[in-house]
Write a protein that holds these residues in place. Structure first.
Motif, PDB file in Angstrom:
ATOM      1  N   ILE A  46       2.958   0.106   4.220  1.00 52.85           N
ATOM      2  CA  ILE A  46       2.546  -0.967   4.440  1.00 52.85           C
ATOM      3  C   ILE A  46       3.588  -2.158   4.734  1.00 52.85           C
ATOM      4  O   ILE A  46       3.528  -3.208   5.340  1.00 52.85           O
ATOM      5  CB  ILE A  46       1.466  -1.432   3.373  1.00 52.85           C
ATOM      6  CG1 ILE A  46       0.201  -0.560   3.329  1.00 52.85           C
ATOM      7  CG2 ILE A  46       1.155  -2.982   3.138  1.00 52.85           C
ATOM      8  CD1 ILE A  46      -0.636  -0.733   2.040  1.00 52.85           C
ATOM      9  N   GLU A  47       4.552  -2.063   3.752  1.00 51.91           N
ATOM     10  CA  GLU A  47       5.833  -3.087   3.811  1.00 51.91           C
ATOM     11  C   GLU A  47       6.499  -2.924   5.243  1.00 51.91           C
ATOM     12  O   GLU A  47       6.619  -3.932   5.664  1.00 51.91           O
ATOM     13  CB  GLU A  47       6.684  -2.757   2.437  1.00 51.91           C
ATOM     14  CG  GLU A  47       7.914  -3.737   2.609  1.00 51.91           C
ATOM     15  CD  GLU A  47       8.850  -3.170   1.284  1.00 51.91           C
ATOM     16  OE1 GLU A  47       9.251  -3.870   0.712  1.00 51.91           O
ATOM     17  OE2 GLU A  47       8.997  -2.206   1.169  1.00 51.91           O
ATOM     18  N   ARG A  48       6.757  -1.703   5.486  1.00 53.45           N
ATOM     19  CA  ARG A  48       7.465  -1.512   6.843  1.00 53.45           C
ATOM     20  C   ARG A  48       6.680  -2.049   8.067  1.00 53.45           C
ATOM     21  O   ARG A  48       7.357  -2.650   9.018  1.00 53.45           O
ATOM     22  CB  ARG A  48       7.791   0.108   7.053  1.00 53.45           C
ATOM     23  CG  ARG A  48       8.646   0.193   8.136  1.00 53.45           C
ATOM     24  CD  ARG A  48       8.886   1.739   8.569  1.00 53.45           C
ATOM     25  NE  ARG A  48       7.757   2.198   9.263  1.00 53.45           N
ATOM     26  CZ  ARG A  48       7.890   3.251   9.917  1.00 53.45           C
ATOM     27  NH1 ARG A  48       8.835   4.180   9.779  1.00 53.45           N
ATOM     28  NH2 ARG A  48       6.819   4.017  10.736  1.00 53.45           N
ATOM     29  N   GLU A  49       5.350  -1.657   8.026  1.00 55.36           N
ATOM     30  CA  GLU A  49       4.516  -2.136   9.125  1.00 55.36           C
ATOM     31  C   GLU A  49       4.026  -3.557   9.007  1.00 55.36           C
ATOM     32  O   GLU A  49       3.450  -4.114   9.937  1.00 55.36           O
ATOM     33  CB  GLU A  49       3.291  -1.278   9.094  1.00 55.36           C
ATOM     34  CG  GLU A  49       3.800  -0.006   9.775  1.00 55.36           C
ATOM     35  CD  GLU A  49       4.594   0.378  11.025  1.00 55.36           C
ATOM     36  OE1 GLU A  49       4.044  -0.257  12.138  1.00 55.36           O
ATOM     37  OE2 GLU A  49       5.664   0.971  11.143  1.00 55.36           O
ATOM     38  N   LYS A  50       4.449  -4.320   7.629  1.00 56.82           N
ATOM     39  CA  LYS A  50       3.816  -5.717   7.633  1.00 56.82           C
ATOM     40  C   LYS A  50       2.359  -5.744   7.648  1.00 56.82           C
ATOM     41  O   LYS A  50       1.802  -6.591   8.398  1.00 56.82           O
ATOM     42  CB  LYS A  50       4.709  -6.792   8.451  1.00 56.82           C
ATOM     43  CG  LYS A  50       6.275  -6.627   8.022  1.00 56.82           C
ATOM     44  CD  LYS A  50       6.932  -7.661   9.026  1.00 56.82           C
ATOM     45  CE  LYS A  50       8.407  -7.823   8.757  1.00 56.82           C
ATOM     46  NZ  LYS A  50       9.196  -6.494   8.849  1.00 56.82           N
ATOM     47  N   LEU A  51       1.472  -4.897   7.161  1.00 58.57           N
ATOM     48  CA  LEU A  51       0.096  -4.819   7.063  1.00 58.57           C
ATOM     49  C   LEU A  51      -0.450  -5.689   6.128  1.00 58.57           C
ATOM     50  O   LEU A  51      -0.052  -5.988   5.190  1.00 58.57           O
ATOM     51  CB  LEU A  51      -0.499  -3.468   6.923  1.00 58.57           C
ATOM     52  CG  LEU A  51       0.265  -2.274   7.917  1.00 58.57           C
ATOM     53  CD1 LEU A  51      -0.466  -0.780   7.549  1.00 58.57           C
ATOM     54  CD2 LEU A  51      -0.103  -2.439   9.270  1.00 58.57           C
ATOM     55  N   SER A  78      -6.803  -9.596  -0.630  1.00 63.24           N
ATOM     56  CA  SER A  78      -6.343 -10.394  -1.565  1.00 63.24           C
ATOM     57  C   SER A  78      -6.176  -9.768  -3.003  1.00 63.24           C
ATOM     58  O   SER A  78      -5.248  -9.983  -3.812  1.00 63.24           O
ATOM     59  CB  SER A  78      -6.568 -11.760  -1.762  1.00 63.24           C
ATOM     60  OG  SER A  78      -7.898 -11.899  -2.214  1.00 63.24           O
ATOM     61  N   ILE A  79      -7.292  -9.026  -3.140  1.00 63.02           N
ATOM     62  CA  ILE A  79      -7.336  -8.376  -4.539  1.00 63.02           C
ATOM     63  C   ILE A  79      -6.483  -7.313  -4.988  1.00 63.02           C
ATOM     64  O   ILE A  79      -6.367  -6.701  -6.109  1.00 63.02           O
ATOM     65  CB  ILE A  79      -8.723  -7.752  -5.073  1.00 63.02           C
ATOM     66  CG1 ILE A  79      -9.286  -6.602  -3.909  1.00 63.02           C
ATOM     67  CG2 ILE A  79      -9.885  -8.996  -4.657  1.00 63.02           C
ATOM     68  CD1 ILE A  79     -10.531  -6.042  -4.266  1.00 63.02           C
ATOM     69  N   TYR A  80      -5.637  -6.999  -3.854  1.00 67.21           N
ATOM     70  CA  TYR A  80      -4.770  -5.702  -4.220  1.00 67.21           C
ATOM     71  C   TYR A  80      -3.440  -6.620  -5.034  1.00 67.21           C
ATOM     72  O   TYR A  80      -2.484  -5.838  -5.454  1.00 67.21           O
ATOM     73  CB  TYR A  80      -4.157  -5.139  -2.842  1.00 67.21           C
ATOM     74  CG  TYR A  80      -4.866  -4.016  -2.529  1.00 67.21           C
ATOM     75  CD1 TYR A  80      -4.924  -2.997  -3.224  1.00 67.21           C
ATOM     76  CD2 TYR A  80      -5.486  -4.152  -1.068  1.00 67.21           C
ATOM     77  CE1 TYR A  80      -5.685  -1.775  -2.802  1.00 67.21           C
ATOM     78  CE2 TYR A  80      -6.482  -3.198  -0.928  1.00 67.21           C
ATOM     79  CZ  TYR A  80      -6.408  -1.947  -1.587  1.00 67.21           C
ATOM     80  OH  TYR A  80      -7.297  -0.909  -1.258  1.00 67.21           O
ATOM     81  N   PHE A  81      -3.374  -7.830  -4.832  1.00 64.05           N
ATOM     82  CA  PHE A  81      -2.100  -8.550  -5.569  1.00 64.05           C
ATOM     83  C   PHE A  81      -2.762  -9.130  -6.791  1.00 64.05           C
ATOM     84  O   PHE A  81      -3.839  -9.451  -7.110  1.00 64.05           O
ATOM     85  CB  PHE A  81      -1.435  -9.563  -4.407  1.00 64.05           C
ATOM     86  CG  PHE A  81      -1.386  -8.918  -3.280  1.00 64.05           C
ATOM     87  CD1 PHE A  81       0.082  -8.198  -3.032  1.00 64.05           C
ATOM     88  CD2 PHE A  81      -2.008  -9.109  -1.947  1.00 64.05           C
ATOM     89  CE1 PHE A  81       0.276  -7.579  -1.808  1.00 64.05           C
ATOM     90  CE2 PHE A  81      -1.559  -8.481  -0.907  1.00 64.05           C
ATOM     91  CZ  PHE A  81      -0.518  -7.603  -0.742  1.00 64.05           C
ATOM     92  N   ALA A  82      -1.557  -9.413  -7.465  1.00 64.29           N
ATOM     93  CA  ALA A  82      -1.986 -10.047  -8.964  1.00 64.29           C
ATOM     94  C   ALA A  82      -2.605 -11.291  -8.897  1.00 64.29           C
ATOM     95  O   ALA A  82      -2.637 -12.064  -8.223  1.00 64.29           O
ATOM     96  CB  ALA A  82      -0.369 -10.125  -9.622  1.00 64.29           C
ATOM     97  N   ALA A  85       6.610  -5.425  -2.460  1.00 63.34           N
ATOM     98  CA  ALA A  85       7.812  -5.059  -3.071  1.00 63.34           C
ATOM     99  C   ALA A  85       7.645  -4.844  -4.571  1.00 63.34           C
ATOM    100  O   ALA A  85       8.010  -3.867  -5.005  1.00 63.34           O
ATOM    101  CB  ALA A  85       9.209  -6.062  -2.750  1.00 63.34           C
ATOM    102  N   SER A  86       6.855  -5.865  -5.036  1.00 67.78           N
ATOM    103  CA  SER A  86       6.899  -5.730  -6.552  1.00 67.78           C
ATOM    104  C   SER A  86       5.696  -4.569  -6.803  1.00 67.78           C
ATOM    105  O   SER A  86       5.885  -3.734  -8.135  1.00 67.78           O
ATOM    106  CB  SER A  86       6.102  -6.990  -7.102  1.00 67.78           C
ATOM    107  OG  SER A  86       7.135  -7.787  -7.092  1.00 67.78           O
TER     108      SER A  86
END
Length: 306
Positions: free
Chosen positions: A202-207, A211-215, A269-270
């Motif tokens: 996901i990070e490499r492909e910038k997908l 929003s609920i995947y993040f804090a 990244a976090s």
């Protein structure tokens, strides 16, 4: 006469995993007459869409997208699902457990019973409705022990049942999708990926992700060994204390059984850094329905589950 020099290309582990997944998707397209890709809007199926893009673009996907909706999915995820399918210009089919309830093929024991396990019925009905001979899913072997038993091309009989003792060999990455009318193959191109592989991809492909995947902060209660969001579907029970905590979701599904984890990770990244040090499996930490013998993953898979 000059000597040609060959440049040596070093592939990363993500390159190898992606290449394997592309090969598997192309095998499905080549061997199966009417496949479908299961797309929920979750992180694993988002990676599957990117793999499909790399396998088949600039043409259209050789299969539609299908989501089996419990009717109690997080709105952030279903909105993302619809938006992403529209951006790709691909056909999205949605079938709901509520439709099966209306037909009488799913009967809940109580109004508040989790619907997750009943997705098997709706999936089998969708397979029969459209005549799909293969369903491409984003399950991974590291998620839970029953999925670790699964072949990449997993055979299901005419009743949609999975027999872990009757699966085809896959020596040398040779896959057999042969099936008779009414039978079905479930295909898992990212079987060999881990949770951290998914996040690194996901990070490499910038997908983009829901929003609920993040804090974020959300009201919750502590129930069944996990944190359960307080919603219209899952109100607090008498005697429970509602807390507002900083959380994120490691996996997404039905509201009644998908628990978030406490986290301050606000970017990919976090999340990768958190995932690298966790000792609890993704589903073990967040899927309350996997913690009861009645709803065990292996039993549900034998009944036709993903």
């Amino acid at each position: 006469m000059s000597t040609a020099k060959l440049a040596r290309v070093t592939l990363s582990h993500l390159d190898w995993l992606e290449s394997e997944a592309i090969h598997i998707m192309r095998e499905v397209a080549g061997q199966c007459s009417n496949p479908v890709l299961l797309f929920s809007g979750g992180k694993d199926s988002i990676c599957m869409l990117r793999v499909a893009e790399k396998a088949f673009r600039p043409g259209r996907f050789p299969f539609p997208l299908l989501h089996i909706d419990t009717g109690h999915n997080y709105r952030e995820v279903t909105d993302f699902r619809d938006r992403r399918a529209a951006e790709l210009g691909e056909r999205l089919i949605v079938r709901s457990v509520e439709d099966s309830m209306a037909r009488g093929t799913v009967v809940l024991k109580s109004a508040d019973e989790p619907r997750n396990k009943h997705q098997s019925v709706t999936l089998l009905e969708a397979i029969e409705e459209f005549g799909f001979d293969a369903c491409i899913g984003g399950a991974r072997r590291d998620e839970e022990k029953a999925r670790a038993k699964e072949r990449i091309f997993s055979f299901r009989d005419e009743f949609g049942q999975w027999d872990p003792k009757n699966q085809r060999p896959e020596l040398w990455d040779l896959y057999n999708a042969r099936s008779f009318k009414g039978e079905n193959i479930r295909v898992f191109p990212i079987s060999n990926w881990t949770e951290i592989d998914v996040w690194q991809y996901i990070e490499r492909e910038k997908l983009a992700l829901p929003s609920i995947y993040f804090a974020h902060r959300r009201p919750l209660v502590r129930r069944g060994g996990g944190l359960l969001p307080v919603t219209e579907v899952t109100p607090a029970r008498p005697g429970e204390t509602v807390e507002t905590l900083q959380v994120r979701f490691r996996t997404v599904g039905d509201i009644t059984c998908t628990a978030p984890v406490e986290s301050d990770a606000e970017d990919v990244a976090s999340i990768i850094a958190e995932t690298a040090v966790t000792t609890i499996t993704e589903r073990g930490a967040t899927r309350l329905d996997d913690q009861t013998s009645e709803a065990s993953m292996e039993q549900r898979k034998k009944e036709g589950y993903f």
